[in-house]
Design a protein around this motif. Sequence first.
Motif, PDB file in Angstrom:
ATOM      1  N   UNK A  20      43.859 -14.915   7.967  1.00  0.00           N
ATOM      2  CA  UNK A  20      42.467 -15.329   8.149  1.00  0.00           C
ATOM      3  C   UNK A  20      41.705 -14.437   9.127  1.00  0.00           C
ATOM      4  N   UNK A  21      42.400 -13.843  10.095  1.00  0.00           N
ATOM      5  CA  UNK A  21      41.720 -13.041  11.122  1.00  0.00           C
ATOM      6  C   UNK A  21      41.967 -11.547  10.950  1.00  0.00           C
ATOM      7  N   UNK A  22      42.645 -11.134   9.881  1.00  0.00           N
ATOM      8  CA  UNK A  22      42.964  -9.717   9.690  1.00  0.00           C
ATOM      9  C   UNK A  22      41.738  -8.946   9.224  1.00  0.00           C
ATOM     10  N   UNK A  23      41.578  -7.721   9.707  1.00  0.00           N
ATOM     11  CA  UNK A  23      40.451  -6.889   9.300  1.00  0.00           C
ATOM     12  C   UNK A  23      40.690  -6.258   7.933  1.00  0.00           C
ATOM     13  N   UNK A  24      41.925  -5.902   7.640  1.00  0.00           N
ATOM     14  CA  UNK A  24      42.259  -5.273   6.368  1.00  0.00           C
ATOM     15  C   UNK A  24      43.390  -6.044   5.686  1.00  0.00           C
ATOM     16  N   UNK A  25      43.081  -7.237   5.176  1.00  0.00           N
ATOM     17  CA  UNK A  25      44.141  -8.046   4.550  1.00  0.00           C
ATOM     18  C   UNK A  25      44.620  -7.408   3.260  1.00  0.00           C
ATOM     19  N   UNK A  26      45.855  -7.654   2.929  1.00  0.00           N
ATOM     20  CA  UNK A  26      46.439  -7.165   1.678  1.00  0.00           C
ATOM     21  C   UNK A  26      47.227  -8.292   1.021  1.00  0.00           C
ATOM     22  N   UNK A  27      47.427  -8.152  -0.260  1.00  0.00           N
ATOM     23  CA  UNK A  27      48.238  -9.107  -1.021  1.00  0.00           C
ATOM     24  C   UNK A  27      49.636  -8.524  -1.163  1.00  0.00           C
ATOM     25  N   UNK A  28      50.628  -9.268  -0.706  1.00  0.00           N
ATOM     26  CA  UNK A  28      52.003  -8.790  -0.724  1.00  0.00           C
ATOM     27  C   UNK A  28      52.760  -9.379  -1.901  1.00  0.00           C
ATOM     28  N   UNK A  29      53.948  -8.858  -2.115  1.00  0.00           N
ATOM     29  CA  UNK A  29      54.774  -9.343  -3.225  1.00  0.00           C
ATOM     30  C   UNK A  29      55.154 -10.800  -3.021  1.00  0.00           C
ATOM     31  N   UNK A  30      55.398 -11.207  -1.760  1.00  0.00           N
ATOM     32  CA  UNK A  30      55.763 -12.614  -1.550  1.00  0.00           C
ATOM     33  C   UNK A  30      54.601 -13.546  -1.836  1.00  0.00           C
ATOM     34  N   UNK A  31      53.350 -13.053  -1.796  1.00  0.00           N
ATOM     35  CA  UNK A  31      52.207 -13.875  -2.201  1.00  0.00           C
ATOM     36  C   UNK A  31      52.256 -14.144  -3.706  1.00  0.00           C
ATOM     37  N   UNK A  32      52.604 -13.119  -4.478  1.00  0.00           N
ATOM     38  CA  UNK A  32      52.761 -13.324  -5.920  1.00  0.00           C
ATOM     39  C   UNK A  32      53.938 -14.253  -6.205  1.00  0.00           C
ATOM     40  N   UNK A  33      55.037 -14.074  -5.459  1.00  0.00           N
ATOM     41  CA  UNK A  33      56.199 -14.938  -5.665  1.00  0.00           C
ATOM     42  C   UNK A  33      55.845 -16.398  -5.382  1.00  0.00           C
ATOM     43  N   UNK A  34      55.093 -16.637  -4.296  1.00  0.00           N
ATOM     44  CA  UNK A  34      54.678 -18.002  -3.977  1.00  0.00           C
ATOM     45  C   UNK A  34      53.701 -18.529  -5.018  1.00  0.00           C
TER      46      UNK A  34
END
Length: 773
Positions: free
Chosen positions: A475-489
């Motif tokens: 929520x507070x990151x300036x350059x958020x990214x989508x990781x593989x564990x986000x897809x897994x979840x």
Amino acid sequence: MGEPELTLTASLRPAALDARRGIVRLHPEALTALALRPGDPVRLTGRRETAGIVAVAESATGVGLLQADDLTLGNLGVRDGGQVRVSAAAVTPATEVLLTGPTEVVAVVSPEMLRLALLGKVLTTGDDVSLLPQDVLPDAATRGLIEAARASLATRVGYAWTSTLLRVLAAEPGPGALVTMDTVVGWQHGAATRGAAGPVARRPAALAGAGAGDTAAGGGTADPIDGGGLASGVGPGRAEGSTAGSGGADLAEHVPSVDELPGLRSQAEELTELLDLGFHHREVLGRLGTTVALGVLVGGPAGSGKSALVRAVAAQVGARVRLLWAPEVAALSNSSAAARLRAATAEVVTGGPAVLLVSDVEALAPADTPGPVATVFRQCLAEIVRSGAAVVCTTSRPEAVDPALRAPDLLSLRIDVPLPDAALRREQLAVLTRPVPLADDVRLDEVAGRTPGFVAADLAALVREAGVRAALRQKTAENPTVRMDDFTAALEVVRPTSMAASTLELARVTLDDVGDLVEVKQTLTESVLWPLTYPDTFARLGVQPPRGVLLYGPPGCGKTYLVTALAGSGRANVLSVKGAELLSKWVGESERAVRELFRRAREAAPTLVFLDEMDALAPVRGQATDGGTTDRVVAALLTELDGVEALRNVVVVGATNRPDLVDPALLRPGRLERLVYVPPPDAEARAAILRAAARNVPLAEDVDLGALGEELAGFSAADCAALVREAALAAMRESMTAATVTAGHVETARARVRPSLDPAQVAWLAAYAEQRS
């Protein structure tokens, strides 16, 4: 004295049946300490305060854990492993709730439908909340309403409704206000519901500034599902790429290009050639003394991009698109529906090249009972085609469409949109993730391989869900990214549209977790997993893959567990049916259930269909005393397995303890042609099963599983697993702080767990297997 309160450790629970429904789970002892019962509201305090509905956790869950989903943890402002204070909350019915959400969702979801989606949830101002109904602990009186809300949301929004998040701007009184049918629910700057107890025209105080032109539910008596607040011409679910707009308006949102529709290029080329010829080159047809009829039926799975295909092609040839959603028109009275159809026809036949896009056409022209509106509809289609305009109808159920629509002067051309394979899903994911900042560990090939049966809309929902999870984490990151564990979840929550009605939740086991049975596992891998995973190889070698497998053996020897392990590979969707579930006393219903089962299997392909208790479902014909029901079911199964219609990328696995009672016609080549005997475990196999069952059990050094396996003659696989479980319980009975399970605990368990195998039955099955080999 205040309410009792516990400080527990938050544990992320990925279960699909709980996800984003406002459910938290506690150990039974924690429930007792807080004087709570399942279904009670609870106050939760982390970095911020929120509320939820409590349910019972599994007995293996630690007493000090609070199981919650990612949405609840985000509302609390804590991460997995953080501390949460939990206490009972008074049941306070919400009087007013105000929400905001994505524009495309607000446009098509009426306040009445929104209230049903939130029914039974406890809301706090500032919370994020999903549209997933609270159907884990529903009240019996509202169960039907919740099911209606689920169906309407899927129709209106498409499968994206399962991953859509809303923000609670106001919930009065709060915190933890329970949404009921008397709660006034409204959108920010939009419409609000009426109370359930009659025509209450009171506008909630929280909605007072919603806008001068707003009305409560649009006035009048609102339908509880599709009532006020929806524009009259709203199209079908977003899953088809449709646009929300008011009646008769052209589609105004972003129109996709053909390049944005991977997998549909050949269909787009065919449709483009037809429309371009009909709109811009009719003089050539005239010189050749012929004409072209611009009537097309586009078939394909729901969410596969049929409407998006038509819009993209229409934009390419410079034609307007007039959208008509057939279920909405069919729900009107005959006179109103006819008027709507004639108005749409008049709009299309004037003003230059235009396409009438009719989505879900089977609602207006059903094959079984076409009514007077269907007659008017056919007349309108004929008028449009004669005028030189185009009409394109889409359907996910071509067999349910009135055959009269396929007349030469109506829908003379049919275009099919296929279910995407793994390679095509990889291409679609590449397009969908173009604007998404992906981390270096994201492997789209792996995601594509783990999404069997997903169509374009499902993949879009998966990408959105992964993005939401990444946002909750950063929520507070300036350059958020989508990781593989986000897809897994996200894969734990998003399911293919064709499987939306299935509530099957699979255990996370694979064939590697199955002790011994090496030959059986190899046979199942070749007969089940290879056809589903490598269909191209079978086609290249000109080999027809096995259609089905029958597992047979003594009870408790792992037949069902083997199928669960096959399903755990994640390379196929699973439809599990017990034999007796398909049988009905009503004539024709059993056969209908079989046809529906295999229709769903084809839509969700690649699919593993598991038929348990095959001897009850398909006994030898001519011997039953049920009026012929099972005989007709066997005939239906034979037709589906080896009939005229091909059964592609679908493998059937049956299981039984009595293979001699299964109709022999089902066991011939081309049907359940591979009979696999699952024998009772020998000493070595019992030791392997004990090791697999005790994988997470802390055993003392004096426990020798190899020697124990030698001593357990007559024990089935289930008996061995029960022995390990009972030994662990014996350790708990001795001390709740026990750190290991000792040989003494195992001896205590042996006194309680007895072998269940019947020697006579085992001998008969072994002889049967020898005869079949």
